[in-house]
Design an enzyme around this catalytic site. Structure first.
Site, PDB file in Angstrom:
ATOM      1  N   TYR A  30       0.843  -1.188   0.000  1.00 23.63           N
ATOM      2  CA  TYR A  30       0.000   0.000   0.000  1.00 23.63           C
ATOM      3  C   TYR A  30       0.885   1.247   0.000  1.00 23.63           C
ATOM      4  CZ  TYR A  30       1.102   1.613   4.670  1.00 23.63           C
ATOM      5  OH  TYR A  30       1.767   2.122   5.749  1.00 23.63           O
ATOM      6  N   LYS A  32       0.306   5.759   0.846  1.00 22.68           N
ATOM      7  CA  LYS A  32      -0.600   6.877   1.113  1.00 22.68           C
ATOM      8  C   LYS A  32      -0.089   8.090   0.347  1.00 22.68           C
ATOM      9  CE  LYS A  32      -2.556   5.490   5.510  1.00 22.68           C
ATOM     10  NZ  LYS A  32      -2.709   5.823   6.938  1.00 22.68           N
ATOM     11  N   GLU A  33      -1.022   8.721  -0.359  1.00 22.38           N
ATOM     12  CA  GLU A  33      -0.731   9.863  -1.210  1.00 22.38           C
ATOM     13  C   GLU A  33      -1.498  11.070  -0.684  1.00 22.38           C
ATOM     14  OE1 GLU A  33      -0.923  10.135  -5.910  1.00 22.38           O
ATOM     15  OE2 GLU A  33      -2.926  10.063  -5.042  1.00 22.38           O
ATOM     16  N   LYS A  45      -2.932  19.280 -10.595  1.00 23.64           N
ATOM     17  CA  LYS A  45      -2.996  18.552  -9.324  1.00 23.64           C
ATOM     18  C   LYS A  45      -1.601  18.036  -9.015  1.00 23.64           C
ATOM     19  CE  LYS A  45      -4.275  14.273  -7.391  1.00 23.64           C
ATOM     20  NZ  LYS A  45      -3.564  13.201  -7.916  1.00 23.64           N
TER      21      LYS A  45
END
Length: 121
Positions: A30, A32-33, A45
């Site tokens: 996994y 996390k962004e 973005k």
């Protein structure tokens, strides 16, 4: 590429954190962004990996910038240009991992999104 994408916090604006669960066999579990910039007016973005993913293999920075621009060759306004920029820093002892940085997976995701949009219009 992803098995799941979950919003950990936020509403899609700056500060939003996503948990990306990678498919088995991808080499990652996994990541996390965090969205660091969301500029709807200029269609930009930026996000940074803040946990897991590529950070687990020696990267200290992984920033992705996506810009959508009008296609100057298309007077109908029915197409656009996409510019992807990846900035990264990798610890010296993991320098060989820099070869893993590529836009190919991101272009694949954009291609799938493009096909979906063409079918639904």
């Amino acid at each position: 590429m992803f098995e799941a994408v979950d919003v950990v916090e936020g509403d899609g604006g700056p500060g939003t954190v996503l948990k990306l669960t990678f498919k088995t066999g991808s080499g990652f579990f996994y990541g996390k962004e965090k969205f660091t910039k969301v500029d709807h007016a200029n269609m930009v973005k930026e996000s940074e990996m803040v946990e897991g993913g590529i950070l687990d293999i020696g990267f200290s920075l992984y920033r992705l910038r996506v810009e959508i621009k009008e296609n100057p060759k298309d007077g109908s306004g029915s197409s656009c240009l996409l510019k992807l920029t990846i900035e990264y820093e990798v610890k010296e002892e993991f320098a060989a991992n820099a070869s893993l940085v590529t836009t190919e997976p991101l272009l694949g995701i954009m291609s799938v999104a493009n096909e979906h949009l063409l079918k639904s219009s």
